[in-house]
Design a protein around this motif. Structure first.
Motif, PDB file in Angstrom:
ATOM      1  N   PRO A  48     -17.038  91.143  -7.607  1.00  0.00           N
ATOM      2  CA  PRO A  48     -16.728  92.387  -7.854  1.00  0.00           C
ATOM      3  C   PRO A  48     -16.424  93.054  -6.256  1.00  0.00           C
ATOM      4  O   PRO A  48     -17.138  92.681  -5.292  1.00  0.00           O
ATOM      5  N   PRO A  49     -15.428  93.955  -6.184  1.00  0.00           N
ATOM      6  CA  PRO A  49     -15.271  94.398  -4.693  1.00  0.00           C
ATOM      7  C   PRO A  49     -16.365  95.082  -4.272  1.00  0.00           C
ATOM      8  O   PRO A  49     -17.298  96.016  -4.911  1.00  0.00           O
ATOM      9  N   LEU A  50     -16.670  95.118  -2.922  1.00  0.00           N
ATOM     10  CA  LEU A  50     -17.944  95.871  -2.399  1.00  0.00           C
ATOM     11  C   LEU A  50     -17.738  97.459  -2.459  1.00  0.00           C
ATOM     12  O   LEU A  50     -16.551  97.728  -1.942  1.00  0.00           O
ATOM     13  N   VAL A  51     -18.855  97.932  -2.779  1.00  0.00           N
ATOM     14  CA  VAL A  51     -18.634  99.654  -2.926  1.00  0.00           C
ATOM     15  C   VAL A  51     -19.383  99.998  -1.775  1.00  0.00           C
ATOM     16  O   VAL A  51     -20.503  99.795  -1.544  1.00  0.00           O
ATOM     17  N   VAL A  52     -18.626 101.037  -0.912  1.00  0.00           N
ATOM     18  CA  VAL A  52     -19.368 101.296   0.345  1.00  0.00           C
ATOM     19  C   VAL A  52     -20.192 102.865   0.193  1.00  0.00           C
ATOM     20  O   VAL A  52     -19.416 103.452  -0.466  1.00  0.00           O
ATOM     21  N   VAL A  53     -21.375 102.796  -0.003  1.00  0.00           N
ATOM     22  CA  VAL A  53     -22.079 103.958   0.007  1.00  0.00           C
ATOM     23  C   VAL A  53     -22.509 104.581   1.064  1.00  0.00           C
ATOM     24  O   VAL A  53     -23.003 103.797   1.901  1.00  0.00           O
ATOM     25  N   PRO A  54     -22.187 105.816   1.427  1.00  0.00           N
ATOM     26  CA  PRO A  54     -22.142 106.203   2.854  1.00  0.00           C
ATOM     27  C   PRO A  54     -23.850 106.649   2.865  1.00  0.00           C
ATOM     28  O   PRO A  54     -24.418 106.676   1.792  1.00  0.00           O
ATOM     29  N   ALA A  55     -24.225 106.488   4.127  1.00  0.00           N
ATOM     30  CA  ALA A  55     -25.577 106.676   4.264  1.00  0.00           C
ATOM     31  C   ALA A  55     -26.153 108.159   3.748  1.00  0.00           C
ATOM     32  O   ALA A  55     -25.373 109.228   3.968  1.00  0.00           O
ATOM     33  N   PRO A  56     -27.368 108.274   3.416  1.00  0.00           N
ATOM     34  CA  PRO A  56     -27.976 109.515   2.990  1.00  0.00           C
ATOM     35  C   PRO A  56     -28.044 110.610   3.936  1.00  0.00           C
ATOM     36  O   PRO A  56     -28.443 110.162   5.268  1.00  0.00           O
ATOM     37  N   PRO A  57     -27.909 111.654   3.955  1.00  0.00           N
ATOM     38  CA  PRO A  57     -28.312 112.728   5.135  1.00  0.00           C
ATOM     39  C   PRO A  57     -29.713 112.500   5.211  1.00  0.00           C
ATOM     40  O   PRO A  57     -30.589 112.197   4.644  1.00  0.00           O
ATOM     41  N   PRO A  58     -29.868 113.165   6.493  1.00  0.00           N
ATOM     42  CA  PRO A  58     -31.403 112.976   7.006  1.00  0.00           C
ATOM     43  C   PRO A  58     -32.292 113.959   6.060  1.00  0.00           C
ATOM     44  O   PRO A  58     -31.627 114.504   5.387  1.00  0.00           O
ATOM     45  N   PRO A  59     -33.598 113.135   5.775  1.00  0.00           N
ATOM     46  CA  PRO A  59     -34.541 114.177   4.885  1.00  0.00           C
ATOM     47  C   PRO A  59     -34.615 115.480   5.258  1.00  0.00           C
ATOM     48  O   PRO A  59     -34.797 115.791   6.511  1.00  0.00           O
ATOM     49  N   VAL A  60     -34.567 116.141   4.187  1.00  0.00           N
ATOM     50  CA  VAL A  60     -34.900 117.738   4.319  1.00  0.00           C
ATOM     51  C   VAL A  60     -36.256 117.855   4.173  1.00  0.00           C
ATOM     52  O   VAL A  60     -37.015 117.309   3.337  1.00  0.00           O
ATOM     53  N   SER A  61     -37.024 118.648   4.926  1.00  0.00           N
ATOM     54  CA  SER A  61     -38.411 118.875   4.897  1.00  0.00           C
ATOM     55  C   SER A  61     -38.470 119.626   3.524  1.00  0.00           C
ATOM     56  O   SER A  61     -38.041 120.688   3.212  1.00  0.00           O
ATOM     57  N   THR A  62     -39.516 119.115   3.015  1.00  0.00           N
ATOM     58  CA  THR A  62     -39.917 119.597   1.526  1.00  0.00           C
ATOM     59  C   THR A  62     -40.913 120.709   1.434  1.00  0.00           C
ATOM     60  O   THR A  62     -41.268 121.136   0.554  1.00  0.00           O
ATOM     61  N   LEU A  63     -41.501 120.635   2.589  1.00  0.00           N
ATOM     62  CA  LEU A  63     -42.676 121.546   2.747  1.00  0.00           C
ATOM     63  C   LEU A  63     -42.044 123.069   3.146  1.00  0.00           C
ATOM     64  O   LEU A  63     -40.946 123.067   3.895  1.00  0.00           O
ATOM     65  N   PRO A  64     -42.628 123.921   2.519  1.00  0.00           N
ATOM     66  CA  PRO A  64     -42.183 125.422   2.551  1.00  0.00           C
ATOM     67  C   PRO A  64     -42.172 125.970   4.153  1.00  0.00           C
ATOM     68  O   PRO A  64     -43.218 125.399   4.790  1.00  0.00           O
ATOM     69  N   ALA A  65     -41.600 126.784   4.538  1.00  0.00           N
ATOM     70  CA  ALA A  65     -41.795 127.351   6.001  1.00  0.00           C
ATOM     71  C   ALA A  65     -43.129 128.032   5.958  1.00  0.00           C
ATOM     72  O   ALA A  65     -43.539 128.545   5.087  1.00  0.00           O
ATOM     73  N   PRO A  66     -43.817 128.143   7.106  1.00  0.00           N
ATOM     74  CA  PRO A  66     -45.011 128.928   7.461  1.00  0.00           C
ATOM     75  C   PRO A  66     -44.955 130.168   6.969  1.00  0.00           C
ATOM     76  O   PRO A  66     -43.879 130.757   7.344  1.00  0.00           O
ATOM     77  N   ASP A  67     -45.959 130.743   6.532  1.00  0.00           N
ATOM     78  CA  ASP A  67     -45.712 132.328   6.055  1.00  0.00           C
ATOM     79  C   ASP A  67     -46.103 133.330   7.438  1.00  0.00           C
ATOM     80  O   ASP A  67     -45.487 134.082   7.618  1.00  0.00           O
ATOM     81  N   LEU A  68     -46.817 132.427   8.258  1.00  0.00           N
ATOM     82  CA  LEU A  68     -47.304 133.105   9.331  1.00  0.00           C
ATOM     83  C   LEU A  68     -46.768 132.513  10.556  1.00  0.00           C
ATOM     84  O   LEU A  68     -46.893 131.208  10.817  1.00  0.00           O
ATOM     85  N   ILE A  69     -46.130 133.101  11.830  1.00  0.00           N
ATOM     86  CA  ILE A  69     -45.532 132.570  12.979  1.00  0.00           C
ATOM     87  C   ILE A  69     -46.111 133.378  14.085  1.00  0.00           C
ATOM     88  O   ILE A  69     -46.060 134.577  14.150  1.00  0.00           O
ATOM     89  N   SER A  70     -46.244 132.177  15.128  1.00  0.00           N
ATOM     90  CA  SER A  70     -46.650 132.831  16.373  1.00  0.00           C
ATOM     91  C   SER A  70     -45.580 132.454  17.330  1.00  0.00           C
ATOM     92  O   SER A  70     -44.967 131.506  17.358  1.00  0.00           O
ATOM     93  N   GLN A  71     -45.131 133.482  18.186  1.00  0.00           N
ATOM     94  CA  GLN A  71     -44.035 133.156  19.039  1.00  0.00           C
ATOM     95  C   GLN A  71     -44.840 132.896  20.529  1.00  0.00           C
ATOM     96  O   GLN A  71     -44.111 133.059  21.721  1.00  0.00           O
ATOM     97  N   ALA A  72     -46.111 132.841  20.361  1.00  0.00           N
ATOM     98  CA  ALA A  72     -46.735 132.468  21.823  1.00  0.00           C
ATOM     99  C   ALA A  72     -46.208 131.409  22.457  1.00  0.00           C
ATOM    100  O   ALA A  72     -45.635 130.243  21.819  1.00  0.00           O
ATOM    101  N   GLY A  73     -46.011 131.330  23.794  1.00  0.00           N
ATOM    102  CA  GLY A  73     -45.638 130.180  24.567  1.00  0.00           C
ATOM    103  C   GLY A  73     -46.729 129.482  25.356  1.00  0.00           C
ATOM    104  O   GLY A  73     -46.399 128.638  26.071  1.00  0.00           O
ATOM    105  N   SER A  74     -48.063 129.941  25.246  1.00  0.00           N
ATOM    106  CA  SER A  74     -48.845 129.392  25.972  1.00  0.00           C
ATOM    107  C   SER A  74     -50.331 129.602  25.401  1.00  0.00           C
ATOM    108  O   SER A  74     -50.332 130.418  24.344  1.00  0.00           O
ATOM    109  N   PRO A  75     -51.234 128.745  25.353  1.00  0.00           N
ATOM    110  CA  PRO A  75     -52.520 128.793  24.684  1.00  0.00           C
ATOM    111  C   PRO A  75     -53.084 129.949  24.852  1.00  0.00           C
ATOM    112  O   PRO A  75     -53.841 130.430  23.872  1.00  0.00           O
ATOM    113  N   LEU A  76     -53.073 130.646  26.241  1.00  0.00           N
ATOM    114  CA  LEU A  76     -53.600 131.763  26.360  1.00  0.00           C
ATOM    115  C   LEU A  76     -53.087 133.144  25.457  1.00  0.00           C
ATOM    116  O   LEU A  76     -53.831 133.720  24.960  1.00  0.00           O
ATOM    117  N   GLU A  77     -51.701 132.878  25.554  1.00  0.00           N
ATOM    118  CA  GLU A  77     -51.097 133.837  24.407  1.00  0.00           C
ATOM    119  C   GLU A  77     -51.368 133.734  22.963  1.00  0.00           C
ATOM    120  O   GLU A  77     -51.793 134.692  22.252  1.00  0.00           O
TER     121      GLU A  77
END
Length: 186
Positions: free
Chosen positions: A51-80
């Motif tokens: 039978p003819p070969l069926v070309v299946v496109p590559a799957p998209p990169p995996p999407v993180s199944t983890l939810p986004a963190p509830d608390l986010i820090s915008q600190a740019g250094s350990p001191l901050e």
């Protein structure tokens, strides 16, 4: 009479086809011919195109199944981030924070390093200066830090190791040096 003569002396063609019952070589020849015919290669089945070969496109990169963190820090250094970590511990332990200035003599003082991953989970705690004379306080400080997880996720740094000084009163309440209200002289 011809029929009788033909029956007694068959034609040369007929003799070639029928073996002479008196010649063992004739029987042997027929046997060999039969064996050779049975050893011949079988006829291969007809070739069926795959039978003819069926070309299946590559799957998209995996999407993180983890939810986004509830608390986010915008600190740019350990001191901050140290300020964000201290505020977070205070929010999780409102009834255990020592109110006002600390007394001149502390029950325990310890310096603790806390490693937080990019999602705010505590990966490790490491004593820089342990209050080893009160191991129960050491265990309680470590338990308090781990129970406060998840911390604000250090999204700009992807993870952080910060250090804070724990000031422990004999009442079991504490302050962190980052947010301390100071210490009385008397």
């Amino acid at each position: 009479m011809r029929d009788i003569q033909t029956a007694l002396h068959p034609a040369p063609q007929a003799q070639a086809l029928a073996p002479d019952s008196r010649s063992p070589w004739a029987w042997l020849g027929l046997l060999m011919a039969g064996l050779l015919a049975s050893c011949a290669a079988p006829v291969p089945p007809p070739v069926v195109a795959p039978p003819p070969l069926v070309v299946v496109p590559a799957p998209p990169p995996p999407v993180s199944t983890l939810p986004a963190p509830d608390l986010i820090s915008q600190a740019g250094s350990p001191l901050e981030y140290r300020k964000d970590g201290a505020r977070h511990i205070y929010e999780r332990n409102t009834t255990r924070i020592y109110k006002g200035q600390l007394p001149p003599l502390m029950h325990a003082v310890g310096v603790l390093q806390v490693e937080v991953d990019g999602r705010g989970n505590v990966r490790n705690v490491n004593w820089m200066r342990a209050p080893s004379h009160v191991p129960d306080v050491m265990r309680e400080i470590e338990r308090t830090v781990r129970a406060a997880a998840p911390f604000p996720a250090p999204v700009r740094m992807g993870g952080v190791t910060y250090t804070d000084v724990w000031l422990w009163d004999k009442s079991g309440n504490f302050q962190l040096d980052t947010l301390t209200e100071g210490q009385r002289s008397k």
